[in-house]
Scaffold this motif. Structure first.
Motif, PDB file in Angstrom:
ATOM      1  N   ALA A 133       0.838  -1.213   0.000  1.00  0.00           N
ATOM      2  CA  ALA A 133       0.000   0.000   0.000  1.00  0.00           C
ATOM      3  C   ALA A 133       0.869   1.258   0.000  1.00  0.00           C
ATOM      4  CB  ALA A 133      -0.931  -0.003   1.201  1.00  0.00           C
ATOM      5  N   GLN A 134       1.961   1.228   0.745  1.00  0.00           N
ATOM      6  CA  GLN A 134       2.857   2.384   0.772  1.00  0.00           C
ATOM      7  C   GLN A 134       3.397   2.684  -0.625  1.00  0.00           C
ATOM      8  OE1 GLN A 134       5.309   0.786   4.048  1.00  0.00           O
ATOM      9  NE2 GLN A 134       5.020   2.767   5.062  1.00  0.00           N
ATOM     10  N   LEU A 137       0.477   4.118  -2.771  1.00  0.00           N
ATOM     11  CA  LEU A 137       0.128   5.486  -2.370  1.00  0.00           C
ATOM     12  C   LEU A 137       1.052   6.504  -3.021  1.00  0.00           C
ATOM     13  CD1 LEU A 137      -0.644   4.860   1.401  1.00  0.00           C
ATOM     14  CD2 LEU A 137      -2.239   5.889  -0.235  1.00  0.00           C
ATOM     15  N   PRO A 141      -0.902   8.546  -7.108  1.00  0.00           N
ATOM     16  CA  PRO A 141      -1.441   9.567  -6.205  1.00  0.00           C
ATOM     17  C   PRO A 141      -2.929   9.863  -6.417  1.00  0.00           C
ATOM     18  CG  PRO A 141       0.030  10.556  -7.816  1.00  0.00           C
ATOM     19  CD  PRO A 141       0.135   9.081  -7.987  1.00  0.00           C
ATOM     20  N   THR A 144      -7.777   6.266  -4.999  1.00  0.00           N
ATOM     21  CA  THR A 144      -8.346   6.492  -3.669  1.00  0.00           C
ATOM     22  C   THR A 144      -7.750   5.512  -2.659  1.00  0.00           C
ATOM     23  OG1 THR A 144     -10.190   4.945  -3.918  1.00  0.00           O
ATOM     24  CG2 THR A 144     -10.538   7.227  -4.692  1.00  0.00           C
ATOM     25  N   VAL A 145      -7.791   5.922  -1.419  1.00  0.00           N
ATOM     26  CA  VAL A 145      -7.295   5.071  -0.330  1.00  0.00           C
ATOM     27  C   VAL A 145      -8.130   3.792  -0.253  1.00  0.00           C
ATOM     28  CG1 VAL A 145      -7.013   4.916   2.180  1.00  0.00           C
ATOM     29  CG2 VAL A 145      -6.305   6.991   0.977  1.00  0.00           C
ATOM     30  N   ILE A 148      -7.057   1.366  -2.916  1.00  0.00           N
ATOM     31  CA  ILE A 148      -5.768   0.777  -2.555  1.00  0.00           C
ATOM     32  C   ILE A 148      -5.965  -0.290  -1.473  1.00  0.00           C
ATOM     33  CG2 ILE A 148      -3.515   1.242  -1.484  1.00  0.00           C
ATOM     34  CD1 ILE A 148      -3.643   4.021  -2.896  1.00  0.00           C
ATOM     35  N   PRO A 172      -3.022   6.394   6.148  1.00  0.00           N
ATOM     36  CA  PRO A 172      -2.614   6.388   4.737  1.00  0.00           C
ATOM     37  C   PRO A 172      -2.625   7.790   4.109  1.00  0.00           C
ATOM     38  CG  PRO A 172      -4.173   4.622   5.159  1.00  0.00           C
ATOM     39  CD  PRO A 172      -4.117   5.444   6.398  1.00  0.00           C
ATOM     40  N   LYS A 173      -3.641   8.585   4.431  1.00  0.00           N
ATOM     41  CA  LYS A 173      -3.697   9.955   3.873  1.00  0.00           C
ATOM     42  C   LYS A 173      -2.532  10.793   4.370  1.00  0.00           C
ATOM     43  CE  LYS A 173      -8.592  10.299   2.898  1.00  0.00           C
ATOM     44  NZ  LYS A 173      -9.843  11.015   3.086  1.00  0.00           N
ATOM     45  N   TYR A 175       0.350   9.634   5.338  1.00  0.00           N
ATOM     46  CA  TYR A 175       1.538   9.077   4.690  1.00  0.00           C
ATOM     47  C   TYR A 175       1.696   9.652   3.289  1.00  0.00           C
ATOM     48  CZ  TYR A 175       4.767   5.721   2.619  1.00  0.00           C
ATOM     49  OH  TYR A 175       5.829   5.158   1.973  1.00  0.00           O
ATOM     50  N   ARG A 176       0.614   9.659   2.522  1.00  0.00           N
ATOM     51  CA  ARG A 176       0.650  10.179   1.150  1.00  0.00           C
ATOM     52  C   ARG A 176       1.055  11.647   1.155  1.00  0.00           C
ATOM     53  NH1 ARG A 176      -4.339   8.807  -2.590  1.00  0.00           N
ATOM     54  NH2 ARG A 176      -3.025   7.208  -3.521  1.00  0.00           N
TER      55      ARG A 176
END
Length: 182
Positions: A133-134, A137, A141, A144-145, A148, A172-173, A175-176
């Protein structure tokens, strides 16, 4: 004098095999009293409870199912199935299925993960999912989370967010945003 625990055990065994309900009830009450006694004792002696828990954990795999197995080869097979075949992307992947993939019993794989990797099956699978997922992400870009989360094997956004937070310390948001410099 016959110990209280032995009487309770014998009553339970007798009641079970003869279907004698009064024996079962008396045995169950006696076991309950023993547990209450242990609880009260542990309140006054917390170090004894800690020692007991430590002993239980130490002896957990006393009769190891991994004796005679090449744990390095197991690790190599696991890496292959997880990284090349990406089994973690299957949201319905079970311990039994993964164990069969690497020619182990589910008990052997569970012991391997707990003792050698210091994690349980869900954590083992989720580490691969979060790592994937990382990458996504960053690489995608606009995706959507939620998309993913489904792509890497989670079946809900909330479980994905919880696992991501547990492994990375951020959502996750976040992180992005952090990685993309926004």
């Amino acid at each position: 004098m016959i110990p209280f625990r032995l009487i309770a055990t014998l009553l339970l065994i007798y009641g079970h095999y003869t279907l004698n309900l009064p024996s079962l009830k008396i045995g169950a009450v006696m076991v309950s009293l023993i547990l209450i006694q242990l609880y009260i004792y542990s309140l006054g002696n917390p170090e004894s409870l800690a020692l007991f828990i430590q002993e239980v954990r130490k002896n957990r795999y006393e009769r190891s199912l991994l004796i005679g197995l090449d744990t390095d080869a197991i690790q190599k097979k696991l890496n292959e199935f997880m990284e090349q075949h990406k089994l973690y992307k299957r949201e319905d992947l079970t311990l039994k299925e993964l164990a069969e993939s690497v020619s182990l019993s589910s008990h052997q794989l569970s012991e391997f993960l707990n003792e050698k990797k210091k994690m349980n099956f869900p954590s083992f699978i989720n580490q691969y999912r979060i790592s994937e997922a990382q990458k996504i992400l960053i690489e995608k870009p606009r995706q959507t989370v939620l998309a993913i989360a489904f792509e890497v094997g989670f079946n809900s956004k909330s479980s994905f967010n919880q696992a991501f937070l547990r492994f990375t310390g951020i959502t996750p948001k976040e992180y992005r945003r952090k990685v993309s410099g926004l």
